[in-house]
Motif scaffolding. Structure first.
Motif, PDB file in Angstrom:
ATOM      1  N   ALA A 157       0.759  -1.271   0.152  1.00 18.15           N
ATOM      2  CA  ALA A 157       0.122  -0.041  -0.136  1.00 18.15           C
ATOM      3  C   ALA A 157       1.028   1.201  -0.057  1.00 18.15           C
ATOM      4  CB  ALA A 157      -0.967  -0.214   1.176  1.00 18.15           C
ATOM      5  N   ASN A 171       2.021   1.606  -3.252  1.00 17.18           N
ATOM      6  CA  ASN A 171       1.020   1.642  -4.365  1.00 17.18           C
ATOM      7  C   ASN A 171       1.644   0.662  -5.327  1.00 17.18           C
ATOM      8  OD1 ASN A 171      -1.218   1.783  -5.716  1.00 17.18           O
ATOM      9  ND2 ASN A 171      -0.493   3.843  -6.962  1.00 17.18           N
ATOM     10  N   PRO A 187       8.189   5.177  -4.492  1.00 12.63           N
ATOM     11  CA  PRO A 187       6.517   4.826  -4.978  1.00 12.63           C
ATOM     12  C   PRO A 187       6.759   3.765  -6.208  1.00 12.63           C
ATOM     13  CG  PRO A 187       7.011   7.131  -4.676  1.00 12.63           C
ATOM     14  CD  PRO A 187       8.113   6.466  -4.534  1.00 12.63           C
ATOM     15  N   HIS A 233      -4.670  -2.507 -11.505  1.00 12.15           N
ATOM     16  CA  HIS A 233      -3.577  -1.826 -10.669  1.00 12.15           C
ATOM     17  C   HIS A 233      -4.271  -0.373 -10.659  1.00 12.15           C
ATOM     18  CE1 HIS A 233       0.235   0.406 -10.046  1.00 12.15           C
ATOM     19  NE2 HIS A 233      -0.263   0.184  -8.848  1.00 12.15           N
ATOM     20  N   ALA A 281      -3.250   2.722 -10.299  1.00 12.89           N
ATOM     21  CA  ALA A 281      -2.005   3.475 -10.455  1.00 12.89           C
ATOM     22  C   ALA A 281      -2.633   4.985 -10.967  1.00 12.89           C
ATOM     23  CB  ALA A 281      -0.724   3.057 -11.696  1.00 12.89           C
TER      24      ALA A 281
END
Ligand code: TXA
Ligand code: MG
Length: 339
Positions: free
Chosen positions: A50, A53, A143, A332, A334
């Protein structure tokens, strides 16, 4: 809040206790900074995914203080034993079948029957891992999809407020991630070129099929054998132009050797053309050119040509992924580039 800890005994002990309590602590290794959390707790590992990400289909490397501790979690083979003795502690990650009694949680392995293990060489990292006494999952502390961190400042720039602490261990001496070698099939396969070169591996285990060894970014996306090697990765926000013969007036320059004249912003990987120096300065250069270039209103980064031999293979692998069109993968979430 993210605490900044120093590489001294009392802080290392505190970091180890935080990790044992299930908190997330970034720490330096000889390659890049890792975002550590105990690999035995699915809850902790879920927090790592998390914080970054990171898509959960992309498994994590577990880190250990000794060869014995690492090989305890996997089904070792004579070849893995030889490689461990030759390169550990050091920047090599081995993918091996998980031992039935392995304490590493399914989520850390993304549900695969294999597990990635590594014994980092950095003495402070090893002292920390020794004190934790449990496998520590640690993906690069950035990230997902962005440039990997080689300093505590890079870690904070990407993850401040999302993780519990950073153990500041200065600049990472190698500066490129470990080589990932898959030993689960009939023949060893390099899934990610890295700090240990093909030549060095071949000196220990003999020749292996180099051409097939490293899938092209596109092939890898198709099979997702090493899910972390998706074509767009390691990406700064400014687009990269590889093998540039010149530098446009709206571009920053990632130089190697003698820079082109008139570039408005330059980071030289190595003025003398030294690949070890270039690897160590690669991610710091991308962080610097991206941040300063954006602030100056530049629109891209021109990258000078360099050799793809030896360490150059891993450097060019990262640059090609940083330059690749940003991709998205189903499932995902993103907001910008995917990993
Ligand atoms: O140098 C390094 O390896 C750094 C430092 C912190 O140790 N770590 C690192 O982790 O680069 P990360 O998560 O950014 O990259 C791990 C790579 C990914 O490409 C992932 O897909 C692959 O290893 N990997 C992990 N477990 C795997 C498995 N069971 N099978 C295939 N690939 C695996
Ligand atoms: Mg990474």
């Amino acid at each position: 809040m993210t605490r900044l800890l120093q590489a001294r005994r009392s802080d290392i002990t505190e970091a180890a206790q935080m990790l044992r309590d299930g908190r997330l602590v970034a720490f330096g290794t000889e390659t890049v900074y890792g975002l550590g959390g105990i690999a035995t707790s699915a809850e902790t590992v879920a927090r790592i995914f998390a914080a970054k990400n990171r898509p959960v289909f992309n498994p994590l490397i577990s880190h250990f203080p000794t060869i014995e501790a690492a090989l305890h979690e996997v089904i070792a083979s004579p070849i893995s034993q030889r490689l461990a003795e030759a390169f550990w502690p050091g920047p090599l990650t081995l993918i091996l079948p998980r031992h039935a009694d392995s304490r590493i949680c399914d989520l850390a392995c993304a549900g695969l029957a294999s597990v990635a293990v590594r014994v980092p060489a950095h003495p402070v990292a090893r002292a920390l891992l020794q004190e934790v006494g449990l496998p520590v999952a640690a993906p690069s502390a950035n990230p997902s999809g962005r440039v990997s961190p080689t300093s505590a400042a890079h870690v904070l720039a990407g993850l401040e407020g999302r993780i519990d602490a950073v153990l500041d261990m200065g600049d990472c001496p190698v500066g490129l991630e470990s080589t990932v070698l898959d030993l689960t099939g009939a023949h060893p396969v390099i899934l990610r070129p890295g700090a240990i070169t093909n030549d060095a591996l071949e000196r220990v285990i003999g020749p292996f099929a180099r051409r097939e060894a490293v899938p092209s970014p596109e092939e890898n996306d198709a099979v997702l054998r090493s899910p972390g090697l998706m074509s767009s990765h390691y990406a700064p926000s400014l687009p990269l132009r590889l093998n540039a013969q010149d530098c446009h007036e709206n571009e920053a320059l990632l130089a190697f050797g003698t820079p082109f004249p008139d570039a408005p912003l330059i980071w030289n990987l190595s003025a003398s053309g030294d690949m070890v120096e270039a690897a160590a300065r690669l991610y710091a250069g991308l962080h610097f050119l991206d941040k300063t270039g954006c602030a100056q209103g530049l629109e891209g980064i021109a990258v000078m040509k360099m050799s793809e031999h030896g360490l150059g293979q891993a450097i060019m692998d990262r640059l090609k992924r940083a330059a690749a069109p940003r991709t998205r993968h189903p499932g995902h979430d993103a907001s910008e580039s995917l990993t």
